[in-house]
Design an enzyme around this catalytic site. Structure first.
Site, PDB file in Angstrom:
ATOM      1  CD  GLU A   1      -5.378   1.621  -3.215  1.00 25.94           C
ATOM      2  OE1 GLU A   1      -6.527   1.825  -2.833  1.00 25.94           O
ATOM      3  OE2 GLU A   1      -4.423   1.524  -2.430  1.00 25.94           O
TER       4      GLU A   1
ATOM      5  N   GLY B   1     -11.168   2.927   0.903  1.00 27.12           N
ATOM      6  CA  GLY B   1     -10.638   3.416   2.168  1.00 27.12           C
ATOM      7  C   GLY B   1     -11.700   4.173   2.949  1.00 27.12           C
ATOM      8  N   GLY B   2     -11.667   5.499   2.860  1.00 24.94           N
ATOM      9  CA  GLY B   2     -12.551   6.367   3.648  1.00 24.94           C
ATOM     10  C   GLY B   2     -14.017   5.950   3.632  1.00 24.94           C
TER      11      GLY B   2
ATOM     12  CB  SER C   1     -11.336   9.417  -4.089  1.00 21.83           C
ATOM     13  OG  SER C   1     -10.342  10.108  -3.341  1.00 21.83           O
TER      14      SER C   1
ATOM     15  CG  HIS D   1      -1.990   1.049   1.108  1.00 25.91           C
ATOM     16  ND1 HIS D   1      -1.728   2.370   1.387  1.00 25.91           N
ATOM     17  CD2 HIS D   1      -3.282   0.995   0.703  1.00 25.91           C
ATOM     18  CE1 HIS D   1      -2.830   3.082   1.160  1.00 25.91           C
ATOM     19  NE2 HIS D   1      -3.788   2.260   0.747  1.00 25.91           N
TER      20      HIS D   1
HETATM   21  P1  PGA Z   1      -9.555   6.114  -0.129  1.00 21.78           P
HETATM   22  O1  PGA Z   1      -8.366   5.080   0.189  1.00 21.78           O
HETATM   23  O2  PGA Z   1     -10.718   5.298  -0.619  1.00 21.78           O
HETATM   24  O3  PGA Z   1      -9.831   6.793   1.175  1.00 21.78           O
HETATM   25  O4  PGA Z   1      -9.060   7.030  -1.179  1.00 21.78           O
HETATM   26  C1  PGA Z   1      -8.112   3.974  -0.630  1.00 21.78           C
HETATM   27  C2  PGA Z   1      -6.923   3.218  -0.120  1.00 21.78           C
HETATM   28  O5  PGA Z   1      -5.979   3.837   0.398  1.00 21.78           O
HETATM   29  O6  PGA Z   1      -6.871   1.986  -0.205  1.00 21.78           O
END
Ligand code: PGA
Length: 245
Positions: free
Chosen positions: A161, A228-229, A207, A93
């Site tokens: 990502e 993530g979020g 995102s 990651h």
């Molecule tokens: P995000 O994070 O959805 O908050 O952008 C994704 C991730 O880091 O795996």
């Protein structure tokens, strides 16, 4: 192929009880389904407290050591993860690459350890703003997969990502994601063969929310999402999973 939706809770929430509440809320909203597989990656400290009677939801870890056992202060091994019935592990990651200075060579060792232990690795990769995307992805794959056999590599999942899209709200367009997926598949074809590239699942992360999830699954041709979020909000995450069904 089933779509795969992975929740990366990162360093949240702050207590076991909150983690349990979040997990239960997500589990309630997700039924066993032939079309989608869901994996939740909580912090290490919450792994043992989450019970997975619902086979639609699996447990993943956010990182691990490349060593099986020994004097490695602060590390968590594949053996420990297996003991907690963890099936997947995120490796490479961008936040681990950045804050823990993880290199492609470290990730390569961790991948091999994950394959040895029977864990399914999710190899995360991505470019910084302004970098040559194709070059970065090729290097991350070539170095990360050094001496990894074809038999192992087919069990792996790749998550594209872009670093500039993570946690920013500035998500990558489906077109750009599609071209990144093509770079990944072409590189796997060069390193292995076209059959291997065809069976390998490629996810998008950065995102993702319930408004844009379908565009990745339909237009960008990805096999799933790394969230993530939005995975910390049960309704939002359930809506993302539903959009994949
Ligand atoms: P995000 O994070 O959805 O908050 O952008 C994704 C991730 O880091 O795996």
């Amino acid at each position: 192929m089933k779509k795969l939706i992975i929740a990366n809770w990162k360093m949240n929430p702050g207590s076991q009880q909150e983690a349990k509440n979040l997990f239960d809320a997500v589990k309630e909203g997700i039924s066993a389904n032939d079309n989608v597989e869901v994996v939740i990656c909580p912090p290490f400290t919450c792994l043992s407290g989450l019970k997975f009677q619902n086979s639609a939801v699996k447990l993943g870890a956010q990182n691990m050591s490349y060593k099986e056992t020994g004097a490695f202060t602060g590390q968590i091994s594949s053996v420990m993860l297996k003991d907690l019935e963890v099936s997947h592990v995120l490796l490479g990651h961008s936040e681990v690459r950045k804050y823990l200075h993880e290199t492609n060579q470290d990730i390569n060792k961790k991948l091999k350890e994950a394959f040895n232990a029977g864990l399914k690795p999710v190899l995360c990769m991505g470019d910084e703003e302004g970098q040559n995307k194709a070059e970065i992805l090729k290097t991350q794959l070539t170095e990360g997969l050094h001496n990894v056999s074809k038999e192992d590599v087919v069990k792996m999942i790749v998550a594209y990502e872009p670093i500039w899209a993570i946690g920013t709200g500035n998500n990558c367009s489906p077109e750009e994601t599609k071209s990144a997926v093509a770079v990944i598949k072409n590189t796997i074809t060069d390193l292995y063969d076209a059959d291997t590239a065809n069976v390998m699942q490629v996810l998008y992360g950065g995102s993702v929310n319930s408004q844009n999830s379908v565009s990745y699954l339909k237009e960008a041709g990805v096999d799933g999402l790394l969230v993530g979020g939005a995975s910390l909000k049960p309704e939002e995450f359930i809506a993302i999973v539903t959009s994949a069904q």
